[in-house]
Design a protein around this motif. Structure first.
Motif, short mmCIF file in Angstrom:
data_model
loop_
_atom_site.label_atom_id
_atom_site.label_comp_id
_atom_site.label_asym_id
_atom_site.label_seq_id
_atom_site.Cartn_x
_atom_site.Cartn_y
_atom_site.Cartn_z
N ILE A 15 0.84 -1.19 0.00
CA ILE A 15 0.00 0.00 0.00
C ILE A 15 0.88 1.24 0.00
CG2 ILE A 15 -2.00 -1.03 1.14
CD1 ILE A 15 -1.04 0.23 3.77
N GLU A 16 0.39 2.27 -0.64
CA GLU A 16 1.04 3.58 -0.59
C GLU A 16 0.04 4.54 0.01
OE1 GLU A 16 4.22 6.18 -3.01
OE2 GLU A 16 3.18 4.55 -4.04
N LEU A 17 0.36 5.09 1.16
CA LEU A 17 -0.58 5.94 1.87
C LEU A 17 -0.49 7.38 1.37
CD1 LEU A 17 -0.06 4.59 5.50
CD2 LEU A 17 -1.87 4.01 3.88
N PRO A 18 -1.61 8.09 1.39
CA PRO A 18 -1.60 9.50 0.98
C PRO A 18 -0.83 10.34 2.00
CG PRO A 18 -3.72 8.93 1.91
CD PRO A 18 -2.96 7.64 1.79
N ASP A 19 -0.42 11.52 1.59
CA ASP A 19 0.29 12.44 2.48
C ASP A 19 -0.73 13.05 3.45
OD1 ASP A 19 2.76 12.03 1.25
OD2 ASP A 19 2.30 13.51 -0.29
N PHE A 20 -0.76 12.57 4.68
CA PHE A 20 -1.73 13.09 5.64
C PHE A 20 -1.07 13.85 6.78
CE2 PHE A 20 -0.48 9.04 7.34
CZ PHE A 20 -0.61 9.13 8.71
N VAL A 122 0.72 -5.63 8.93
CA VAL A 122 1.04 -4.52 8.02
C VAL A 122 2.24 -3.79 8.61
CG1 VAL A 122 0.22 -2.49 6.80
CG2 VAL A 122 -1.42 -4.26 7.48
N THR A 123 3.32 -3.72 7.85
CA THR A 123 4.51 -2.97 8.25
C THR A 123 4.55 -1.68 7.44
OG1 THR A 123 5.74 -5.00 8.72
CG2 THR A 123 7.02 -3.00 8.40
N VAL A 124 4.36 -0.56 8.10
CA VAL A 124 4.42 0.75 7.46
C VAL A 124 5.78 1.38 7.78
CG1 VAL A 124 3.42 3.07 7.32
CG2 VAL A 124 1.93 1.07 7.60
N SER A 125 6.48 1.83 6.75
CA SER A 125 7.80 2.42 6.98
C SER A 125 7.93 3.70 6.17
CB SER A 125 8.92 1.45 6.63
OG SER A 125 8.85 1.06 5.27
N PHE A 126 8.92 4.51 6.54
CA PHE A 126 9.16 5.79 5.86
C PHE A 126 10.58 6.23 6.14
CE2 PHE A 126 7.27 6.55 10.00
CZ PHE A 126 8.12 7.49 10.57
N GLY A 127 11.12 7.02 5.26
CA GLY A 127 12.45 7.57 5.45
C GLY A 127 12.40 8.82 6.30
N VAL A 128 13.02 8.77 7.46
CA VAL A 128 13.20 9.98 8.26
C VAL A 128 14.28 10.83 7.61
CG1 VAL A 128 13.87 10.90 10.52
CG2 VAL A 128 12.46 8.83 10.37
N THR A 129 15.34 10.17 7.15
CA THR A 129 16.36 10.84 6.35
C THR A 129 16.10 10.51 4.87
OG1 THR A 129 17.85 8.94 6.65
CG2 THR A 129 18.08 10.78 8.19
N SER A 130 16.72 11.25 4.00
CA SER A 130 16.43 11.12 2.56
C SER A 130 17.40 10.19 1.84
CB SER A 130 16.47 12.51 1.91
OG SER A 130 17.76 13.09 2.06
N ASN A 131 18.23 9.44 2.56
CA ASN A 131 19.32 8.69 1.93
C ASN A 131 19.17 7.18 2.05
OD1 ASN A 131 19.70 8.52 4.68
ND2 ASN A 131 21.88 9.03 4.64
N LEU A 132 17.95 6.68 2.32
CA LEU A 132 17.79 5.25 2.56
C LEU A 132 17.66 4.43 1.28
CD1 LEU A 132 15.43 5.48 5.63
CD2 LEU A 132 17.74 4.55 5.62
N ASP A 133 17.40 5.07 0.18
CA ASP A 133 17.34 4.41 -1.13
C ASP A 133 16.25 3.34 -1.19
OD1 ASP A 133 19.29 6.04 -2.15
OD2 ASP A 133 20.92 4.63 -1.77
N TYR A 134 16.56 2.10 -0.88
CA TYR A 134 15.58 1.04 -1.08
C TYR A 134 15.89 -0.16 -0.19
CZ TYR A 134 19.11 -1.61 -3.64
OH TYR A 134 20.25 -2.31 -3.97
N GLN A 164 12.90 -7.84 -5.84
CA GLN A 164 12.52 -6.57 -6.44
C GLN A 164 12.94 -5.41 -5.54
OE1 GLN A 164 8.35 -6.49 -7.59
NE2 GLN A 164 8.35 -8.70 -7.93
N ARG A 165 12.97 -4.25 -6.12
CA ARG A 165 13.33 -3.03 -5.40
C ARG A 165 12.08 -2.41 -4.76
NH1 ARG A 165 17.49 1.26 -6.54
NH2 ARG A 165 16.65 3.21 -5.71
N PHE A 166 12.19 -2.06 -3.49
CA PHE A 166 11.13 -1.37 -2.75
C PHE A 166 11.73 -0.06 -2.26
CE2 PHE A 166 7.16 -1.94 -0.14
CZ PHE A 166 7.27 -0.80 0.62
N ASP A 167 11.41 1.04 -2.92
CA ASP A 167 12.01 2.32 -2.58
C ASP A 167 11.51 2.83 -1.23
OD1 ASP A 167 13.55 2.57 -4.91
OD2 ASP A 167 11.82 3.33 -6.03
N ILE A 168 12.43 3.31 -0.41
CA ILE A 168 12.10 3.95 0.86
C ILE A 168 12.15 5.46 0.63
CG2 ILE A 168 12.69 4.22 3.28
CD1 ILE A 168 11.87 1.38 2.53
N LEU A 169 11.00 6.08 0.65
CA LEU A 169 10.89 7.48 0.27
C LEU A 169 10.94 8.40 1.50
CD1 LEU A 169 8.03 7.12 -2.37
CD2 LEU A 169 10.52 6.99 -2.72
N HIS A 170 11.52 9.56 1.31
CA HIS A 170 11.65 10.53 2.39
C HIS A 170 10.29 11.11 2.76
CE1 HIS A 170 13.21 14.66 3.86
NE2 HIS A 170 13.38 13.78 4.82
#
Length: 204
Positions: A15-20, A122-134, A164-170
């Protein structure tokens, strides 16, 4: 949440969650993550063995540090809006946040292919820093036995090339079926990366 988002969860466990969250809230989460970093505890398992746990999870070699969430992330995790978004996207109605915090990666840190414990429907994750790539993941093995995952690791190594690649977005939340889908983080090649996560258990 659209039917297409729900279907993506059913088909691939993603899942990709909206910016809330607004920028001020993200700033608070980032400040909290950095403030907790000096007291982070080691998550070290370098014995080269896989542990097929009774709850269905798969523990593997890893090296990083972690810390439990502080009030900034905890407030988000228990919020009705967050629960509503994740429930609508997955169709799971018994979700309760069970594990939440931050992981800290420095140069050379990694997590070999593994599965999260049963608390991570469900594991929800996000990049706190912008350098985590994937990270890497293998949705094609969703629900397959741990023996099958281990066999892949024996053929292809800790970070299977067939994945497969799973991008971790900032500052962007993405979720996946962490309990059933094998996933991993290849060795980190920068000085410090911070990942935030919230794991939901399904009580239904």
């Amino acid at each position: 949440m659209s039917d297409a988002v729900h279907q993506t969860w059913i088909d691939s466990g993603f899942i990709e969650l909206p910016d809330f969250l607004d920028s001020q809230t993200w700033d608070s989460i980032e400040a909290e993550a950095h403030s907790l970093e000096p007291d982070a505890f080691d998550r070290l398992n370098e014995n080269e063995q896989f542990d097929d746990r009774r709850d269905g999870s798969l523990v593997s070699p890893q090296r990083c540090r972690a810390h439990l969430a502080g009030p900034a992330l905890r407030e988000i995790a228990i919020s009705r809006e967050f629960n509503r978004l994740v429930s609508a996207a997955t169709g799971l109605r018994g979700l309760v946040p069970a594990r939440l915090g931050y992981k800290y990666y420095t140069h050379g840190d990694f997590m070999a292919v593994h599965r999260d414990d049963v608390k991570c429907a469900v594991t929800v994750s996000f990049g706190v820093t912008s350098n985590l790539d994937y990270m890497g993941w293998m949705p094609s093995l969703r629900g397959e036995s741990n023996a099958t995952v281990i066999e892949h690791a024996r053929r292809e190594g800790y970070f299977p090339a067939s994945g497969q690649r799973f991008d971790i977005l900032h500052r962007k939340m993405r979720g996946f079926d962490g309990y059933n889908i094998p996933h991993w983080r290849p060795p980190f090649d920068r000085q410090l990366g911070i990942l935030g996560f919230v794991c939901f258990v399904d009580l239904n």
